[in-house]
Design a protein around this motif. Structure first.
Motif, PDB file in Angstrom:
ATOM      1  N   GLY A 610       0.838  -1.198   0.000  1.00 47.47           N
ATOM      2  CA  GLY A 610       0.000   0.000   0.000  1.00 47.47           C
ATOM      3  C   GLY A 610       0.866   1.238   0.000  1.00 47.47           C
ATOM      4  O   GLY A 610       2.041   1.202   0.372  1.00 47.47           O
ATOM      5  N   THR A 611       0.220   2.355  -0.426  1.00 50.62           N
ATOM      6  CA  THR A 611       0.955   3.621  -0.512  1.00 50.62           C
ATOM      7  C   THR A 611       0.592   4.569   0.614  1.00 50.62           C
ATOM      8  O   THR A 611       1.266   5.572   0.812  1.00 50.62           O
ATOM      9  CB  THR A 611       0.641   4.308  -1.851  1.00 50.62           C
ATOM     10  OG1 THR A 611      -0.766   4.582  -1.898  1.00 50.62           O
ATOM     11  CG2 THR A 611       1.020   3.403  -3.018  1.00 50.62           C
ATOM     12  N   GLY A 612      -0.505   4.286   1.309  1.00 59.45           N
ATOM     13  CA  GLY A 612      -0.949   5.206   2.348  1.00 59.45           C
ATOM     14  C   GLY A 612      -1.723   6.384   1.811  1.00 59.45           C
ATOM     15  O   GLY A 612      -1.865   7.399   2.492  1.00 59.45           O
ATOM     16  N   LEU A 613      -2.216   6.276   0.546  1.00 58.42           N
ATOM     17  CA  LEU A 613      -2.959   7.384  -0.038  1.00 58.42           C
ATOM     18  C   LEU A 613      -4.464   7.144  -0.070  1.00 58.42           C
ATOM     19  O   LEU A 613      -5.242   8.073  -0.275  1.00 58.42           O
ATOM     20  CB  LEU A 613      -2.483   7.646  -1.483  1.00 58.42           C
ATOM     21  CG  LEU A 613      -1.065   8.200  -1.623  1.00 58.42           C
ATOM     22  CD1 LEU A 613      -0.681   8.268  -3.091  1.00 58.42           C
ATOM     23  CD2 LEU A 613      -0.958   9.572  -0.987  1.00 58.42           C
ATOM     24  N   GLY A 614      -4.889   5.883   0.149  1.00 54.79           N
ATOM     25  CA  GLY A 614      -6.296   5.533  -0.019  1.00 54.79           C
ATOM     26  C   GLY A 614      -7.219   6.270   0.926  1.00 54.79           C
ATOM     27  O   GLY A 614      -8.168   6.942   0.491  1.00 54.79           O
ATOM     28  N   LEU A 615      -6.974   6.180   2.204  1.00 53.14           N
ATOM     29  CA  LEU A 615      -7.853   6.828   3.187  1.00 53.14           C
ATOM     30  C   LEU A 615      -7.787   8.351   3.110  1.00 53.14           C
ATOM     31  O   LEU A 615      -8.832   9.014   3.116  1.00 53.14           O
ATOM     32  CB  LEU A 615      -7.533   6.341   4.600  1.00 53.14           C
ATOM     33  CG  LEU A 615      -7.950   4.907   4.940  1.00 53.14           C
ATOM     34  CD1 LEU A 615      -7.557   4.546   6.365  1.00 53.14           C
ATOM     35  CD2 LEU A 615      -9.459   4.733   4.752  1.00 53.14           C
ATOM     36  N   PRO A 616      -6.601   8.970   3.059  1.00 57.48           N
ATOM     37  CA  PRO A 616      -6.567  10.437   2.935  1.00 57.48           C
ATOM     38  C   PRO A 616      -7.300  10.927   1.688  1.00 57.48           C
ATOM     39  O   PRO A 616      -7.985  11.950   1.728  1.00 57.48           O
ATOM     40  CB  PRO A 616      -5.072  10.760   2.860  1.00 57.48           C
ATOM     41  CG  PRO A 616      -4.407   9.605   3.541  1.00 57.48           C
ATOM     42  CD  PRO A 616      -5.246   8.407   3.211  1.00 57.48           C
ATOM     43  N   LEU A 617      -7.150  10.187   0.558  1.00 59.19           N
ATOM     44  CA  LEU A 617      -7.844  10.595  -0.657  1.00 59.19           C
ATOM     45  C   LEU A 617      -9.359  10.464  -0.481  1.00 59.19           C
ATOM     46  O   LEU A 617     -10.128  11.333  -0.913  1.00 59.19           O
ATOM     47  CB  LEU A 617      -7.372   9.742  -1.839  1.00 59.19           C
ATOM     48  CG  LEU A 617      -7.994  10.077  -3.198  1.00 59.19           C
ATOM     49  CD1 LEU A 617      -7.717  11.525  -3.579  1.00 59.19           C
ATOM     50  CD2 LEU A 617      -7.478   9.118  -4.277  1.00 59.19           C
ATOM     51  N   ALA A 618      -9.789   9.383   0.176  1.00 58.35           N
ATOM     52  CA  ALA A 618     -11.217   9.191   0.423  1.00 58.35           C
ATOM     53  C   ALA A 618     -11.774  10.337   1.274  1.00 58.35           C
ATOM     54  O   ALA A 618     -12.871  10.853   1.015  1.00 58.35           O
ATOM     55  CB  ALA A 618     -11.457   7.844   1.103  1.00 58.35           C
ATOM     56  N   VAL A 619     -11.018  10.726   2.308  1.00 58.55           N
ATOM     57  CA  VAL A 619     -11.449  11.831   3.166  1.00 58.55           C
ATOM     58  C   VAL A 619     -11.588  13.115   2.347  1.00 58.55           C
ATOM     59  O   VAL A 619     -12.589  13.838   2.426  1.00 58.55           O
ATOM     60  CB  VAL A 619     -10.455  12.039   4.332  1.00 58.55           C
ATOM     61  CG1 VAL A 619     -10.780  13.322   5.091  1.00 58.55           C
ATOM     62  CG2 VAL A 619     -10.481  10.859   5.276  1.00 58.55           C
ATOM     63  N   THR A 620     -10.576  13.405   1.519  1.00 56.50           N
ATOM     64  CA  THR A 620     -10.567  14.650   0.761  1.00 56.50           C
ATOM     65  C   THR A 620     -11.715  14.694  -0.241  1.00 56.50           C
ATOM     66  O   THR A 620     -12.410  15.716  -0.388  1.00 56.50           O
ATOM     67  CB  THR A 620      -9.223  14.801   0.028  1.00 56.50           C
ATOM     68  OG1 THR A 620      -8.158  14.705   0.980  1.00 56.50           O
ATOM     69  CG2 THR A 620      -9.141  16.146  -0.667  1.00 56.50           C
ATOM     70  N   LEU A 621     -11.954  13.573  -0.929  1.00 57.01           N
ATOM     71  CA  LEU A 621     -13.028  13.541  -1.917  1.00 57.01           C
ATOM     72  C   LEU A 621     -14.397  13.649  -1.252  1.00 57.01           C
ATOM     73  O   LEU A 621     -15.315  14.285  -1.794  1.00 57.01           O
ATOM     74  CB  LEU A 621     -12.938  12.245  -2.737  1.00 57.01           C
ATOM     75  CG  LEU A 621     -11.686  12.104  -3.611  1.00 57.01           C
ATOM     76  CD1 LEU A 621     -11.678  10.756  -4.323  1.00 57.01           C
ATOM     77  CD2 LEU A 621     -11.594  13.228  -4.642  1.00 57.01           C
ATOM     78  N   ALA A 622     -14.548  13.045  -0.069  1.00 66.07           N
ATOM     79  CA  ALA A 622     -15.821  13.156   0.650  1.00 66.07           C
ATOM     80  C   ALA A 622     -16.062  14.591   1.106  1.00 66.07           C
ATOM     81  O   ALA A 622     -17.188  15.109   1.032  1.00 66.07           O
ATOM     82  CB  ALA A 622     -15.834  12.206   1.844  1.00 66.07           C
TER      83      ALA A 622
END
Length: 657
Positions: A610-622
């Protein structure tokens, strides 16, 4: 009759005539005496009565008696005191009176309570004698009304008792001096209050009793008052007890003169004010400590009274007004100091009209609120003002030169960091575009080779070319995530909104990860409420959020586990939950997992790529949709990731189509 018989006969006849004359004279005298007695009896200005000693019936009463008791002669004669209910039956007063009469033959000043015809109760003194009246022994009584005297005496006793009670309840004792200014009397309260016997001071002057210094001005003024027979109030002095304790007393006195104006001495009161004096000394000590503390506080502090006059200020505040000449004026007002500062140009943040600024500053001073900043020659200050309970104003000035310098430095650092962050985001966005073009070519040509468009590949070559395609796709996903985050941080992310059919979108996302779930033998489920509404939003972004959450759930759920997607809406928002029974995340690690490029550093999580970008990106898009992401997780139990959107984004399903 012979001549010889005549003289003898004449002499014999004359004797009875003389006897008759004497008897008539006596009778006349008796009548005159009785008439005189009757007049005196009737006209006497005291109550007189004659009663039968055996029956108690009134034989005669005078007019004053009738006027006093309200009965007429007709109503009284032949009646007894019991008939008229004159003597109260209580304690059988008549019987007591008769017993005294029987024993002494007379009664003097026998006090009794009697009642008049009108119901008024009188206090009287009976005096009785036995007399001969009309040939019979009668009881002759005089009654003196002493009601007013007794009332005055009772009032006097009440007044004395009240005065004594006040003296005993209060902290005062009474004292007297004679004409030589020596003590002659102390009330018992002196010893009760101070524990000092009055006997020690009787016969002494006040100065002798307390060993006052004759040369002391305080004592000399008091002695002058005494010598000049002047009244005095609240003369205060100290008395040292045998145990060494200092007592504090206050005395007040008034000179006493007789009817001829001759000085008789002094009469006065004394009060033990030891507690008050000790409290005052303690307060003065505390005040001095407070002033000392205020002087050493690194703030400028000033206190203004209810009339806005300067009462006290510490050294730091004095330094801010040291060049203002008006500051030396006793009781100078706040407005005077303010105007003097402005006139001397010491206030640096005045824009425009000075008078308008002064008026605005005075309005804030009269109605203190939030802190304000002003610029003086000494530097910038933050000023806070508070109203005191007595109507005064407390002014607190803090030199914020260092703080302002630190804030300026921090602001510059933040601006530089923001500029660097924007440059980084723009660089990543540009680099992502530059990388995607050759990467797409690599993936495309690799896929063509894998499909045999340029010739058949052997098994080893086929395996290696698939590795190239897989790695390229993974790298492309990573670059896409970086590009999305960079766009958002650079403020270039735009929503392409449309009505989204939620259940279909969720089913599409589940189908996209179904193969990966099957590889781990995971049970993949969905659950929706009936009649789902439409969601207004960017479908690509929301799919990206959901795919990231599903990928994480599948990635961190052991083989044989379960991943479930549910959707529901309430009064305020719409929610999509992705729930798994995987390894979970500790609450302390959640902030790190939600940060860009952040990964939880555990043995189990390190085993997953994993890159560690999935959750932060999900937060930002939400958040771009006005919603957010909530994570609830427990190690060894599982995780629920909830993506939510505001209710305003829901649209009713168009059933007509």
């Amino acid at each position: 009759m012979s001549k010889s018989d005549a003289p003898h006969g004449s002499t014999a006849a004359a004797a009875p005539d003389r006897a008759v004359s004497k008897g008539a004279a006596a009778a006349n005298a008796l009548r005159r005496s009785e008439a005189q007695f009757a007049r005196i009896f009737q006209q006497s200005p005291i109550c007189l009565s004659i009663t039968d000693i055996d029956t108690g019936e009134f034989i005669r009463v005078n007019d004053f008696w009738c006027a006093t008791f309200g009965y007429s002669q007709v109503e009284t004669i032949g009646k007894t005191t019991a008939d008229l209910e004159l003597l109260a039956p209580k304690n059988n007063q008549r019987q007591a009176l008769l017993e005294v009469l029987k024993k002494k033959g007379k009664v003097r000043d026998f006090e009794a309570r009697v009642k008049t015809k009108g119901g008024q109760v009188l206090t009287v003194l009976y005096s009785c004698d036995l007399i001969e009246f009309e040939g019979v022994t009668r009881l002759y009584s005089t009654i003196t009304d002493i009601t007013e005297r007794r009332e005055l005496e009772a009032a006097l006793r009440l007044s004395e008792a009240r005065f004594q009670d006040f003296a005993e309840i209060g902290s005062d004792w009474l004292w007297e001096m004679d004409a030589d200014l020596r003590y002659t009397y102390f009330s018992d309260r002196l010893q009760a209050l101070t524990g000092i016997s009055p006997d020690r001071s009787l016969g002494r002057t006040r100065q002798q009793a307390v060993r006052g210094e004759e040369e002391d001005r305080h004592w000399r003024r008091h002695q002058a008052d005494l010598n000049n027979r002047r009244p005095f109030r609240d003369f205060r002095y100290n008395y040292t007890r045998d145990d060494g304790r200092q007592l504090h007393w206050s005395v007040s006195g008034k000179p006493v003169f007789d009817d001829e104006g001759v000085f008789q001495g002094y009469r006065g009161t004394g009060t033990d004010i030891t507690a008050e004096a000790e409290a005052r000394e303690k307060a003065a000590e505390l005040q001095q400590r407070f002033i000392t503390a205020v002087e050493h506080i690194p703030l400028g502090i000033a206190l203004y009274d209810e009339k806005d006059r300067l009462v006290h200020c510490n050294e730091l505040y004095r330094n801010t007004i040291k060049d203002v000449a008006e500051a030396e004026t006793p009781g100078v007002t706040f407005e005077t100091l303010l105007r003097a500062r402005v006139a001397r140009g010491e206030v640096g943040n005045i824009d425009g009209d000075e008078e308008a600024w002064v008026q605005a500053r005075m309005e804030r001073h009269r109605n203190p609120g939030d802190a304000m900043e002003i610029s003086l020659n000494q530097g910038p200050f933050q000023v806070r003002e508070h109203r005191t309970p007595d109507g005064g104003t407390l002014v607190i000035m803090a030199d914020i030169t260092e703080r302002q310098a630190a804030e300026d430095s921090l602001r510059r650092a933040m601006e530089e960091a923001e500029m660097a962050d924007r440059a980084k985001s723009e660089f990543l966005a540009n680099m992502s575009h530059e990388l995607r073009t050759p990467l797409n070519a690599i993936i495309g040509f690799s896929q063509m080779l894998s499909m045999g468009l340029h010739g058949d590949l052997n098994e080893k070559q086929q395996e290696q070319i698939e590795y190239v395609v897989t790695s390229g796709e993974h790298l492309l996903d990573l670059i896409s995530d970086i590009l999305d985050i960079s766009k958002i941080e650079a403020g270039r992310a735009d929503l392409s909104e449309e009505p989204i059919q939620i259940d279909k979108m969720i089913s599409d996302c589940v189908n996209m990860v179904k193969t990966k779930a099957a590889e781990s033998s995971l049970l993949l489920q969905t659950e929706f409420q009936p009649d789902m509404p439409l969601l207004q939003g960017d479908q690509r972004m929301i799919k990206q959020i959901l795919l990231n959450l599903l990928s994480n759930a599948i990635k961190f759920t052991p083989s044989g586990g379960e991943v479930k997607v549910t959707a529901e809406w309430g009064e305020s928002r719409f929610c999509i939950d992705v729930t798994d029974n995987g390894i979970g995340i500790a609450s302390a690690d959640l902030p790190r997992a939600m940060s860009t490029f952040g990964q939880v550093n555990t043995a189990q999580s390190r085993a997953r790529e994993g890159t560690g970008l999935g959750l932060p990106l999900a937060v930002t898009l939400a958040e771009l949709h006005g919603g957010g992401l909530e994570i609830n997780s427990e190690p060894g139990v599982g995780t629920t990731a909830r993506i939510w959107f505001p209710k305003e984004r829901l649209r009713a399903m168009d059933t007509s189509s």
